[in-house]
Design a protein around this motif. Structure first.
Motif, mmCIF file in Angstrom:
data_model
loop_
_atom_site.group_PDB
_atom_site.id
_atom_site.type_symbol
_atom_site.label_atom_id
_atom_site.label_comp_id
_atom_site.label_asym_id
_atom_site.label_seq_id
_atom_site.Cartn_x
_atom_site.Cartn_y
_atom_site.Cartn_z
ATOM 1 N N GLU A 169 0.844 -1.195 0.000
ATOM 2 C CA GLU A 169 0.000 0.000 0.000
ATOM 3 C C GLU A 169 0.884 1.251 0.000
ATOM 4 O O GLU A 169 2.083 1.178 0.289
ATOM 5 N N PRO A 170 0.307 2.426 -0.298
ATOM 6 C CA PRO A 170 1.085 3.663 -0.202
ATOM 7 C C PRO A 170 1.682 3.844 1.202
ATOM 8 O O PRO A 170 1.017 3.562 2.204
ATOM 9 N N ALA A 171 2.915 4.280 1.240
ATOM 10 C CA ALA A 171 3.644 4.519 2.505
ATOM 11 C C ALA A 171 3.763 3.272 3.366
ATOM 12 O O ALA A 171 3.942 3.370 4.578
ATOM 13 N N GLN A 172 3.710 2.083 2.748
ATOM 14 C CA GLN A 172 3.762 0.851 3.529
ATOM 15 C C GLN A 172 5.078 0.687 4.273
ATOM 16 O O GLN A 172 5.115 0.177 5.383
ATOM 17 N N SER A 173 6.173 1.133 3.665
ATOM 18 C CA SER A 173 7.464 0.991 4.346
ATOM 19 C C SER A 173 7.502 1.789 5.639
ATOM 20 O O SER A 173 8.101 1.365 6.635
ATOM 21 N N VAL A 174 6.849 2.953 5.654
ATOM 22 C CA VAL A 174 6.801 3.766 6.879
ATOM 23 C C VAL A 174 5.969 3.061 7.950
ATOM 24 O O VAL A 174 6.343 3.014 9.133
ATOM 25 N N VAL A 175 4.830 2.488 7.546
ATOM 26 C CA VAL A 175 3.993 1.738 8.491
ATOM 27 C C VAL A 175 4.792 0.598 9.114
ATOM 28 O O VAL A 175 4.778 0.393 10.334
ATOM 29 N N LEU A 176 5.525 -0.132 8.291
ATOM 30 C CA LEU A 176 6.290 -1.271 8.796
ATOM 31 C C LEU A 176 7.425 -0.828 9.711
ATOM 32 O O LEU A 176 7.702 -1.464 10.736
ATOM 33 N N ASP A 177 8.097 0.258 9.357
ATOM 34 C CA ASP A 177 9.164 0.769 10.227
ATOM 35 C C ASP A 177 8.629 1.128 11.609
ATOM 36 O O ASP A 177 9.240 0.825 12.636
ATOM 37 N N ARG A 178 7.472 1.804 11.630
ATOM 38 C CA ARG A 178 6.915 2.207 12.914
ATOM 39 C C ARG A 178 6.495 0.987 13.744
ATOM 40 O O ARG A 178 6.690 0.940 14.949
ATOM 41 N N LEU A 179 5.892 -0.013 13.089
ATOM 42 C CA LEU A 179 5.501 -1.226 13.806
ATOM 43 C C LEU A 179 6.728 -1.955 14.353
ATOM 44 O O LEU A 179 6.729 -2.438 15.492
ATOM 45 N N LEU A 180 7.769 -2.015 13.550
ATOM 46 C CA LEU A 180 8.992 -2.666 14.012
ATOM 47 C C LEU A 180 9.603 -1.904 15.184
ATOM 48 O O LEU A 180 10.070 -2.510 16.163
ATOM 49 N N ASP A 181 9.599 -0.574 15.110
ATOM 50 C CA ASP A 181 10.099 0.237 16.223
ATOM 51 C C ASP A 181 9.334 -0.069 17.511
ATOM 52 O O ASP A 181 9.923 -0.275 18.574
ATOM 53 N N LEU A 182 8.007 -0.077 17.419
ATOM 54 C CA LEU A 182 7.187 -0.335 18.604
ATOM 55 C C LEU A 182 7.447 -1.725 19.160
ATOM 56 O O LEU A 182 7.529 -1.920 20.385
ATOM 57 N N LEU A 183 7.573 -2.698 18.276
ATOM 58 C CA LEU A 183 7.823 -4.062 18.729
ATOM 59 C C LEU A 183 9.177 -4.169 19.416
ATOM 60 O O LEU A 183 9.313 -4.795 20.473
ATOM 61 N N LEU A 184 10.193 -3.530 18.835
ATOM 62 C CA LEU A 184 11.518 -3.586 19.442
ATOM 63 C C LEU A 184 11.523 -2.910 20.809
ATOM 64 O O LEU A 184 12.135 -3.417 21.768
ATOM 65 N N ILE A 185 10.848 -1.766 20.943
ATOM 66 C CA ILE A 185 10.765 -1.096 22.244
ATOM 67 C C ILE A 185 10.095 -2.010 23.259
ATOM 68 O O ILE A 185 10.560 -2.147 24.406
ATOM 69 N N ALA A 186 8.995 -2.658 22.865
ATOM 70 C CA ALA A 186 8.288 -3.552 23.784
ATOM 71 C C ALA A 186 9.188 -4.709 24.207
ATOM 72 O O ALA A 186 9.211 -5.104 25.382
ATOM 73 N N VAL A 187 9.948 -5.248 23.271
ATOM 74 C CA VAL A 187 10.835 -6.369 23.581
ATOM 75 C C VAL A 187 11.933 -5.944 24.550
ATOM 76 O O VAL A 187 12.228 -6.629 25.542
ATOM 77 N N LEU A 188 12.560 -4.796 24.293
ATOM 78 C CA LEU A 188 13.659 -4.358 25.153
ATOM 79 C C LEU A 188 13.169 -3.967 26.538
ATOM 80 O O LEU A 188 13.829 -4.252 27.554
#
Length: 314
Positions: A169-188
């Motif tokens: 979808e449009p801007a999908q890479s930005v959506v995925l980056d933000r989700l990955l950021d949130l997941l990494l913060i939760a993990v750490l």
């Protein structure tokens, strides 16, 4: 900005390498990409991570999360003793062990890669391709491989990432980056909060009502002309009280911590931007380039310009 936020700030949190790996046994992938950080989670089946250097292999089941800290190589496979059949190199390049390209032959769709479309195992992979001096404080506090079981990891975020990773979808890479950021913060956060965790001193100190406030003041306004007295006044304690408590909890005096923070920020600005050395110096709290260059060379062994040129050449 604290050190955990610094890991995900700027270009380090943009353009992360994300894919879903779908595999049918037998399979084994040798990862030699030298990336500073890679997050992996099994969504179907199971996978083994075999670190370099004799460390015990780790088994991942659905919902489990592993974070591998580079640059050491490791292997991901269906069994811990499987011989590698493919190699992931710097930049996410995929080849056989003899160097023949594999990326196209193993492509299964948008951000999906593997040897079988309906393979028994599916693994979400998110790789941060760049690191910086700020994030190094955090990365150095992590083991080469950390794992969280499904009950302790970021369940809802995993489901969202899994649902979004193959969309185009449009801007999908930005959506995925933000989700990955949130997941990494939760993990750490979960990793440092677990019973018996050996979180770094600066991380534990963030929870102290006095030292935590002082740390945030220094991190959020590094260019301010701080003294121990002015910092203590803002924190609501005596100068001697702050100096003693800060050193006990963080492991170094307030002004030494500030110097390290300023030079870490400056190193990232030199690496990533085009500002002059004078501009970088003033941005992090030095009166001019001469004092800044002297401090930078004393700590890092090279001048700011040499540091910038060396990183750009690499």
């Amino acid at each position: 900005m604290d050190v955990l936020a610094g890991l995900l700030d700027g270009p380090r949190a943009r353009g992360a390498f994300l894919l879903r790996m779908v595999m049918e046994p037998p399979w084994s992938v040798r990862v030699e990409d030298r990336a500073p950080l890679c997050l992996m989670s099994v969504t179907r089946g199971e996978a083994w991570i075999v670190p370099e250097g004799g460390t015990e292999p780790v088994r991942l089941r659905p919902g489990d999360i592993a974070v591998a800290r580079g640059p050491a190589p490791y292997t991901v496979a269906h069994t811990p003793d499987a011989a590698p059949r493919a190699r992931i190199g710097p930049g996410g390049t995929c080849t056989t062990l003899h160097g023949q390209p594999l990326a196209e032959s193993l492509r299964l769709g948008v951000r999906t890669w593997g040897n079988a479309p309906d393979g028994a195992t599916a693994v979400l992979v998110g790789t941060y391709l760049l690191d910086g001096e700020i994030s190094r404080r955090l990365l150095d506090a992590l083991p080469s491989l950390l794992t969280l079981r499904a009950d302790d990891s970021g369940g809802p975020l995993l489901s969202l990432l899994d649902a979004e990773i193959a969309r185009d979808e449009p801007a999908q890479s930005v959506v995925l980056d933000r989700l990955l950021d949130l997941l990494l913060i939760a993990v750490l956060r979960a990793w440092f909060a677990r019973p018996g965790a050996r979180a770094p001193a600066w991380y534990r100190a963030m929870g102290d009502p006095v030292v935590g406030r002082a740390l945030r003041l220094l991190q959020n306004a590094p260019a301010h002309p701080w003294t121990v007295a002015s910092l203590a006044a803002r924190a609501g304690v005596s100068r001697a009280g702050l100096a003693r408590r800060f050193t006990e909890l963080v492991g170094e005096p307030p002004m030494a911590y500030l110097t390290g923070w300023r030079l870490a920020l400056a190193a990232d600005l030199l690496r990533e931007g085009d500002d002059t050395v004078e501009s970088v110096a003033r941005a992090v709290g030095y009166g001019g380039s001469f004092a800044f260059s002297a401090a930078f060379k004393r700590v890092r062994g090279q001048s700011p310009q040499e540091y910038r040129n060396g990183n750009r050449a690499r």
